[in-house]
Scaffold this motif. Sequence first.
Motif, PDB file in Angstrom:
ATOM      1  N   HIS A  20       0.908  -1.138   0.051  1.00  0.00           N
ATOM      2  CA  HIS A  20       0.014   0.036  -0.325  1.00  0.00           C
ATOM      3  C   HIS A  20       0.816   1.212  -0.010  1.00  0.00           C
ATOM      4  O   HIS A  20       1.832   1.234   0.583  1.00  0.00           O
ATOM      5  CB  HIS A  20      -0.963   0.062   1.377  1.00  0.00           C
ATOM      6  CG  HIS A  20      -1.981   0.841   0.990  1.00  0.00           C
ATOM      7  ND1 HIS A  20      -2.070   2.374   1.251  1.00  0.00           N
ATOM      8  CD2 HIS A  20      -3.195   0.705   0.653  1.00  0.00           C
ATOM      9  CE1 HIS A  20      -3.138   2.940   0.898  1.00  0.00           C
ATOM     10  NE2 HIS A  20      -3.911   1.808   0.549  1.00  0.00           N
ATOM     11  N   PRO A  21       0.516   2.269  -0.703  1.00  0.00           N
ATOM     12  CA  PRO A  21       1.292   3.518  -0.778  1.00  0.00           C
ATOM     13  C   PRO A  21       1.072   4.219   0.591  1.00  0.00           C
ATOM     14  O   PRO A  21       2.416   4.553   1.120  1.00  0.00           O
ATOM     15  CB  PRO A  21       0.511   4.470  -1.869  1.00  0.00           C
ATOM     16  CG  PRO A  21      -0.321   3.446  -2.577  1.00  0.00           C
ATOM     17  CD  PRO A  21      -0.690   2.254  -1.798  1.00  0.00           C
ATOM     18  N   ALA A  22       0.213   4.076   1.471  1.00  0.00           N
ATOM     19  CA  ALA A  22       0.350   4.365   2.664  1.00  0.00           C
ATOM     20  C   ALA A  22       0.884   5.884   3.078  1.00  0.00           C
ATOM     21  O   ALA A  22       1.868   6.121   3.692  1.00  0.00           O
ATOM     22  CB  ALA A  22       0.986   3.396   3.714  1.00  0.00           C
ATOM     23  N   PRO A  23       0.418   7.080   2.193  1.00  0.00           N
ATOM     24  CA  PRO A  23       0.902   8.188   2.574  1.00  0.00           C
ATOM     25  C   PRO A  23       0.440   9.071   3.976  1.00  0.00           C
ATOM     26  O   PRO A  23      -0.311   8.143   4.470  1.00  0.00           O
ATOM     27  CB  PRO A  23       0.085   9.216   1.393  1.00  0.00           C
ATOM     28  CG  PRO A  23      -0.970   8.416   1.242  1.00  0.00           C
ATOM     29  CD  PRO A  23      -0.844   6.957   1.316  1.00  0.00           C
ATOM     30  N   MET A  24       1.529   9.691   4.151  1.00  0.00           N
ATOM     31  CA  MET A  24       1.138  10.238   5.700  1.00  0.00           C
ATOM     32  C   MET A  24      -0.459  10.863   5.865  1.00  0.00           C
ATOM     33  O   MET A  24      -1.203  10.787   6.797  1.00  0.00           O
ATOM     34  CB  MET A  24       1.938  11.623   6.216  1.00  0.00           C
ATOM     35  CG  MET A  24       2.260  11.244   7.604  1.00  0.00           C
ATOM     36  SD  MET A  24       3.316  12.489   8.053  1.00  0.00           S
ATOM     37  CE  MET A  24       4.949  12.183   7.382  1.00  0.00           C
ATOM     38  N   GLY A  47       1.844  11.289  -2.039  1.00  0.00           N
ATOM     39  CA  GLY A  47       0.752  10.579  -2.703  1.00  0.00           C
ATOM     40  C   GLY A  47       1.107   9.339  -3.223  1.00  0.00           C
ATOM     41  O   GLY A  47       0.547   8.306  -2.921  1.00  0.00           O
ATOM     42  N   PHE A  48       2.363   9.013  -4.010  1.00  0.00           N
ATOM     43  CA  PHE A  48       2.827   7.671  -4.130  1.00  0.00           C
ATOM     44  C   PHE A  48       1.842   7.002  -5.047  1.00  0.00           C
ATOM     45  O   PHE A  48       1.806   5.775  -5.060  1.00  0.00           O
ATOM     46  CB  PHE A  48       3.362   6.991  -3.109  1.00  0.00           C
ATOM     47  CG  PHE A  48       3.931   7.641  -1.796  1.00  0.00           C
ATOM     48  CD1 PHE A  48       5.370   8.008  -2.306  1.00  0.00           C
ATOM     49  CD2 PHE A  48       3.517   8.005  -0.803  1.00  0.00           C
ATOM     50  CE1 PHE A  48       6.141   8.947  -1.135  1.00  0.00           C
ATOM     51  CE2 PHE A  48       4.036   8.960   0.036  1.00  0.00           C
ATOM     52  CZ  PHE A  48       5.544   9.248  -0.148  1.00  0.00           C
ATOM     53  N   GLY A  49       0.975   7.654  -5.756  1.00  0.00           N
ATOM     54  CA  GLY A  49       0.098   7.014  -6.470  1.00  0.00           C
ATOM     55  C   GLY A  49      -1.341   6.961  -5.971  1.00  0.00           C
ATOM     56  O   GLY A  49      -2.171   6.468  -6.642  1.00  0.00           O
ATOM     57  N   ASN A  50      -1.284   6.928  -4.632  1.00  0.00           N
ATOM     58  CA  ASN A  50      -2.270   6.877  -4.027  1.00  0.00           C
ATOM     59  C   ASN A  50      -3.668   7.787  -4.021  1.00  0.00           C
ATOM     60  O   ASN A  50      -4.972   7.405  -3.991  1.00  0.00           O
ATOM     61  CB  ASN A  50      -2.354   6.830  -2.217  1.00  0.00           C
ATOM     62  CG  ASN A  50      -3.542   6.493  -1.291  1.00  0.00           C
ATOM     63  OD1 ASN A  50      -3.782   7.012  -0.462  1.00  0.00           O
ATOM     64  ND2 ASN A  50      -3.924   5.183  -1.631  1.00  0.00           N
ATOM     65  N   LYS A  51      -3.147   8.933  -4.816  1.00  0.00           N
ATOM     66  CA  LYS A  51      -4.062  10.064  -4.907  1.00  0.00           C
ATOM     67  C   LYS A  51      -4.266  10.212  -6.375  1.00  0.00           C
ATOM     68  O   LYS A  51      -4.483  11.330  -6.888  1.00  0.00           O
ATOM     69  CB  LYS A  51      -3.439  11.164  -4.206  1.00  0.00           C
ATOM     70  CG  LYS A  51      -3.792  10.992  -2.839  1.00  0.00           C
ATOM     71  CD  LYS A  51      -3.214  11.837  -1.686  1.00  0.00           C
ATOM     72  CE  LYS A  51      -3.386  11.598  -0.364  1.00  0.00           C
ATOM     73  NZ  LYS A  51      -2.330  12.309   0.622  1.00  0.00           N
ATOM     74  N   ALA A  71      -0.026   3.346  -9.652  1.00  0.00           N
ATOM     75  CA  ALA A  71       1.235   3.607  -9.748  1.00  0.00           C
ATOM     76  C   ALA A  71       1.958   3.781  -8.374  1.00  0.00           C
ATOM     77  O   ALA A  71       2.114   5.067  -8.093  1.00  0.00           O
ATOM     78  CB  ALA A  71       1.614   4.600 -10.677  1.00  0.00           C
ATOM     79  N   TYR A  72       2.101   3.008  -7.448  1.00  0.00           N
ATOM     80  CA  TYR A  72       2.750   3.210  -6.500  1.00  0.00           C
ATOM     81  C   TYR A  72       3.996   3.552  -6.522  1.00  0.00           C
ATOM     82  O   TYR A  72       4.763   2.539  -6.261  1.00  0.00           O
ATOM     83  CB  TYR A  72       2.396   2.162  -5.355  1.00  0.00           C
ATOM     84  CG  TYR A  72       3.291   2.124  -4.054  1.00  0.00           C
ATOM     85  CD1 TYR A  72       3.847   3.312  -3.727  1.00  0.00           C
ATOM     86  CD2 TYR A  72       3.216   1.103  -3.047  1.00  0.00           C
ATOM     87  CE1 TYR A  72       4.577   3.244  -2.515  1.00  0.00           C
ATOM     88  CE2 TYR A  72       4.014   1.141  -2.107  1.00  0.00           C
ATOM     89  CZ  TYR A  72       4.672   2.298  -1.624  1.00  0.00           C
ATOM     90  OH  TYR A  72       5.624   2.207  -0.546  1.00  0.00           O
ATOM     91  N   ALA A  73       4.587   4.640  -6.667  1.00  0.00           N
ATOM     92  CA  ALA A  73       5.975   4.951  -6.982  1.00  0.00           C
ATOM     93  C   ALA A  73       6.679   3.728  -7.843  1.00  0.00           C
ATOM     94  O   ALA A  73       7.727   3.379  -7.415  1.00  0.00           O
ATOM     95  CB  ALA A  73       6.590   5.062  -5.577  1.00  0.00           C
ATOM     96  N   CYS A  74       5.969   3.356  -8.872  1.00  0.00           N
ATOM     97  CA  CYS A  74       6.430   2.257  -9.569  1.00  0.00           C
ATOM     98  C   CYS A  74       6.593   2.514 -11.093  1.00  0.00           C
ATOM     99  O   CYS A  74       6.955   1.785 -11.740  1.00  0.00           O
ATOM    100  CB  CYS A  74       5.436   1.172  -9.450  1.00  0.00           C
ATOM    101  SG  CYS A  74       3.888   1.239 -10.279  1.00  0.00           S
ATOM    102  N   SER A  75       6.351   3.800 -11.496  1.00  0.00           N
ATOM    103  CA  SER A  75       6.430   4.231 -12.766  1.00  0.00           C
ATOM    104  C   SER A  75       5.543   3.234 -13.686  1.00  0.00           C
ATOM    105  O   SER A  75       5.833   2.716 -14.562  1.00  0.00           O
ATOM    106  CB  SER A  75       7.778   4.141 -13.307  1.00  0.00           C
ATOM    107  OG  SER A  75       8.717   4.363 -12.509  1.00  0.00           O
ATOM    108  N   PHE A  76       4.334   3.032 -13.102  1.00  0.00           N
ATOM    109  CA  PHE A  76       3.492   2.203 -13.870  1.00  0.00           C
ATOM    110  C   PHE A  76       3.970   0.658 -14.151  1.00  0.00           C
ATOM    111  O   PHE A  76       4.070   0.151 -15.010  1.00  0.00           O
ATOM    112  CB  PHE A  76       3.037   2.599 -15.286  1.00  0.00           C
ATOM    113  CG  PHE A  76       2.553   4.004 -15.560  1.00  0.00           C
ATOM    114  CD1 PHE A  76       1.187   4.249 -14.749  1.00  0.00           C
ATOM    115  CD2 PHE A  76       3.043   5.058 -16.173  1.00  0.00           C
ATOM    116  CE1 PHE A  76       0.764   5.382 -14.721  1.00  0.00           C
ATOM    117  CE2 PHE A  76       2.611   6.210 -16.120  1.00  0.00           C
ATOM    118  CZ  PHE A  76       1.270   6.575 -15.423  1.00  0.00           C
ATOM    119  N   ARG A  77       4.047  -0.195 -12.962  1.00  0.00           N
ATOM    120  CA  ARG A  77       4.285  -1.543 -13.125  1.00  0.00           C
ATOM    121  C   ARG A  77       5.795  -1.622 -13.431  1.00  0.00           C
ATOM    122  O   ARG A  77       5.962  -2.774 -13.443  1.00  0.00           O
ATOM    123  CB  ARG A  77       3.377  -2.297 -13.937  1.00  0.00           C
ATOM    124  CG  ARG A  77       1.966  -2.070 -13.787  1.00  0.00           C
ATOM    125  CD  ARG A  77       1.553  -2.994 -12.522  1.00  0.00           C
ATOM    126  NE  ARG A  77       0.089  -3.038 -12.242  1.00  0.00           N
ATOM    127  CZ  ARG A  77      -0.505  -3.521 -11.394  1.00  0.00           C
ATOM    128  NH1 ARG A  77      -0.052  -4.116 -10.436  1.00  0.00           N
ATOM    129  NH2 ARG A  77      -1.692  -3.618 -11.491  1.00  0.00           N
TER     130      ARG A  77
END
Lengths: 296, 801
Positions: free
Chosen positions: B208-212, B265-269, B380-386
């Motif tokens: 999970h991206p789990a942003p603060m 964010g890390f993709g979560n948003k 895209a959790y800080a993953c550049s789309f997979r």
Amino acid sequence: MQVPAPFEYERATSVDHAIELLNRLGSEARIIAGGHSLLPMMKLRMAAPEYIIDINDLSAELQYINISDNEIRIGALTRHQQLLESDELAAALPIFRDAEKVIADPVVRNKGTLGGSLCQADPSEDLSAVCDALDASCVIKGLDGERMVSMHDFHRGPYETAVADGEMLTEVRIPLRPNSSSAYHKVERRAGDWAVASAGAAVTMDGDVIADGRVGLCAVGPNLTNIEPISEALRGQAPSEELYARVGQIAADNSSPNTDTRGTAAYKTHLAKELTIRSLRKAVARATGTDTGAVA
Amino acid sequence: MTVTDDNTNAVPTPDNNLNDNKPVGYGRMLRKEDPRFVRGLGQYCDDVELPGMLHLAILRSPMAHARIVNIDKSAAEAHPKVKAVITGADLAEQGLAWMPTLSNDVQAVLATDKVRFQHQEVAFVVAEDRYSARDALELIDVEYEYIKPVVDVRKAMDPESAIIRDDLEGKEDNYCFKWETGDKEATEAVFANADVTVKEEVVYPRVHPAPMETCGCVADVDRVSGKLTLWSTTQAPHAHRTVYALVSGLPEHKIRVIAPDIGGGFGNKVPIYPGYVCAIVASLVIGKPVKWMEDRTENLVSTGFARDYVMQGEIAATKDGKIQAIRTHVLADHGAFNGTAAPLKYPAGFFGVFTGSYDIDAAYCDMDAVYTNKAPGGVAYACSFRITEAVYLVERIVDCLAYELDMDPAELRLKNFIQPEQFPYESKTGWVYDSGDYEPAMRKAMDMIGYDDLRAEQAEKRAKGELMGIGISFFTEAVGAGPRKDMDILGLGMADGCELRIHPTGKAVVRLSVKTQGQGHETTFAQIIAEELGIAPDDIDVVHGDTDNTPFGLGTYGSRSTPVSGAAAALVARKIREKAHIISSGMLEASVADIEWVKGSFQVKGDPEKSVTIQDVAMRAHGAGDLPQGIEGGLDASVCYNPDNLTYPFGAYICVVDVDPGTAEVKVRRFVAVDDCGTQINPMIIEGQVHGGLTDGVGMALMEMISFDEEGNCLNSTLMDYLIPTAMEVPDWETGHTVTPSPHHPIGAKGIGESATVGSPPAVVNAVVDALKPYGIRHADMPLTPSRVWEAMQGNHTPPI
Ligand SMILES: Cc1cc2nc3c(=O)[nH]c(=O)nc-3n(C[C@H](O)[C@H](O)[C@H](O)COP(=O)(O)OP(=O)(O)OC[C@H]3O[C@@H](n4cnc5c(N)ncnc54)[C@H](O)[C@@H]3O)c2cc1C
């Protein structure tokens, strides 16, 4: 933001006042000390007490570490941080500092208390194992006055203690014996995480042999207090790796952990042994003045 | 061109990190946004307070799969502070019960027929305060009829599994999609004739991206104008606005999306969550502003997860270690709705770069994506789309090959790199790597960590029964989506606008379509403009995150801000410079050809005394007097930049771990990261991005995972159960860099935001597996918790799912 259900709030002005409030408000009232166990449960709505009785103003009566020749008395409201920082406590019972270094994080330690930890009685809670290894007793106070119970009798099961409705824990007493020391080892997945398993050991030496020894375990099963076969196995024995291994095996045999996201039952059982061995080795080294300060 | 030296002259030391420089352009400088953050004066969504504002809370399903039989909301409606209680049936009457996902699937805003994952949205309450809203949830009585949930991804396609998406017409299985890339026959042929082939199942668990900051919004519909203002936690405000317009029927100019400060964010948003839609509906219906802020549990259990790929990796090579082909079958768990955020033609994101940094003869991947009764996502959790999954697969399987060949993993990689003269390099799956020079980065990382000495130390330790591991990962990413001919999200092309205005006194305001969530746009973009125009970064205001005040663009994720909007910023500044050049010729009474640009001013060639600054020109542009023929007054410009290609940053990571043989605890002792993101704008910000990503990587490798029990209950609903690494679990990061500019990007920059998250998990896992080599272990899956490592040492390794 997680928000708790509605509750009423009372602020105790003395221990007697707190006990009076507990009796007046009945079984729906809960004491709040550091709040680091109670508030998360309320926010997750796993607990919804109708009344909260705040005892944080009672530091004069409940927050102390008093050391005498043969005993240490610690007030129920003593914070983790004090247990960590007290040099006198670390000198007499090094197990406290060992454990406190790996309990939670500074934010929790600044507020969380010894009394709250023991009364929460979470099977993964470290200080119960510490107090068990040290053969501590708990002072419980109610309208009828004080009574004292051993750690073994204090713990009734997960989240259950000898503290009855209308009572509170006021003090923990730990006997001090010469030629003794103690140590604690914990495995956690990350700093501030609850134990996957942990073990604490306390030994009293009589010359070259162990006169008395106890082991407290945490997170490897319910009601793991006062494991008699361990004390029996240690009594009168000269310390050795074989002895530690034998006692470690007894610890493992007495464990009944569950498999969960922290680890498998097999691994936790293994840790009961491994950490018992490490704690005993360390406690004996400290008691005999041969401790090198090495970690494991 | 490759520059391995620091392009700023000075090198940071422990006494002076050189961060507090004041460059007029590129270089280390402190972040312009930090003074407000370190003082606690950021303004986040939850800080928005409006007169009369109401609070919304969402009732979620306790079950993973169940039919909704009945909902009784009367007790909740009777609560004195409750203004409205809305169910799926209520929304269905307005045609609002379902909404599109970013992958052209649909997702329930509130469940109508059945719930499809635990914690799915079932109803919402709007009340005077957030406590009452939450209390009233407990007064809603929902009757569910249990359906056996589909939890095990490997069984999702079994005929006896319940059909999750019976809302889709004619749907008779749990297939989400099938996808393939590469050349199947050519790959088979190579495998058939190879000296060595290695096969390993590699799992990237759900994380999970789990942003603060959790997700949330404040919706305010103006009762007179009908205009909606939505403060919302969004990485892509413009894309969100257009989607709201298309879904709700509100005209687009009557929607203003404001993304205030965002706490990670890390993709979560990136996705649009049901909660946003509920808040908008509530404000429309009630006529008051409505706030919805998720709590931590809601964020972890219901918002976009990442990864969840079960990958069968295969690699073929000659016996002396020349890699010939890579093949993989992927089983992808998409949860109950396909909410993957990726360009539409790329249902598996950019997973196609699984061929890594190696020059190989053939590659093939086929993927089965399935629905399960779990939360939707695939962000895209800080993953550049997979690319995270792809890099993990290739770097893990290359290490498996090294194990089988008994070859040093560094040597194996060096032997197979794409060579500098092969760029631009088209991979066997059709990706055109823009530029790269891999060996110098690899050598630099090996030098920094002292590779040979470490191997010697390892040999000594092994002889004593101690467990030490060295893990290498070399990654190439494809970031900066993207060229509009190939890439769009829900039909919106992935080009970015940028507007720049120079005020009369020579100060400037630049307006971006992208939105920082901590990456430091307010600093970096000011530096880009500063480099082009010679105006100090402090004199440049960076406006972003407000659709009424910024040009259109697709937002910040997939490391696209610098590759796309950064290019737009450089180009818009150059446009201004061209105009300023002409104006300066009038001021200097010289022909344009005789005037040269020396950062910050225009000088008559050969006569530096005769010069005007950009500030002088700005005043002239707005002032009195004639301007050169055909030149309008003012000094502003706008562009829309459509990238020719993605950019391909790369890096060499080496990790050293020690494993306690008795407890199986893993300690990350050292970590060297050499990154190449092309031209560096602010090395301090780059290091910050790398530090964060590396920490993230240690988290995924050692402790993070969203898991479920057999009834589909999420087991990681708080941060006590979903572990995020702390400073205690990570070493002092050792970073270095090489610079290989992107040939098509106007300033040669590539992305850096996700490099470390992508590159570090395989380095950590490879190190742990290397430490366990004495046990004959070739592979172990994340998360490498003490228990999982110990079980592997006992020969009991099991995949995490
Ligand atoms: C993030 C986090 C990590 C943690 N990690 C660990 C860890 O690694 N190891 C560990 O052991 N613990 C851990 N804890 C638990 C922590 O140690 C306890 O929450 C805390 O110290 C309990 O004390 P408290 O004063 O906060 O109790 P409170 O939350 O105030 O109370 C807990 C319970 O005890 C009762 N109570 C409190 N004082 C008394 C009293 N004097 N008499 C009668 N009843 C009383 C309360 O009514 C309540 O039921 C962690 C907690 C958090 C939040």
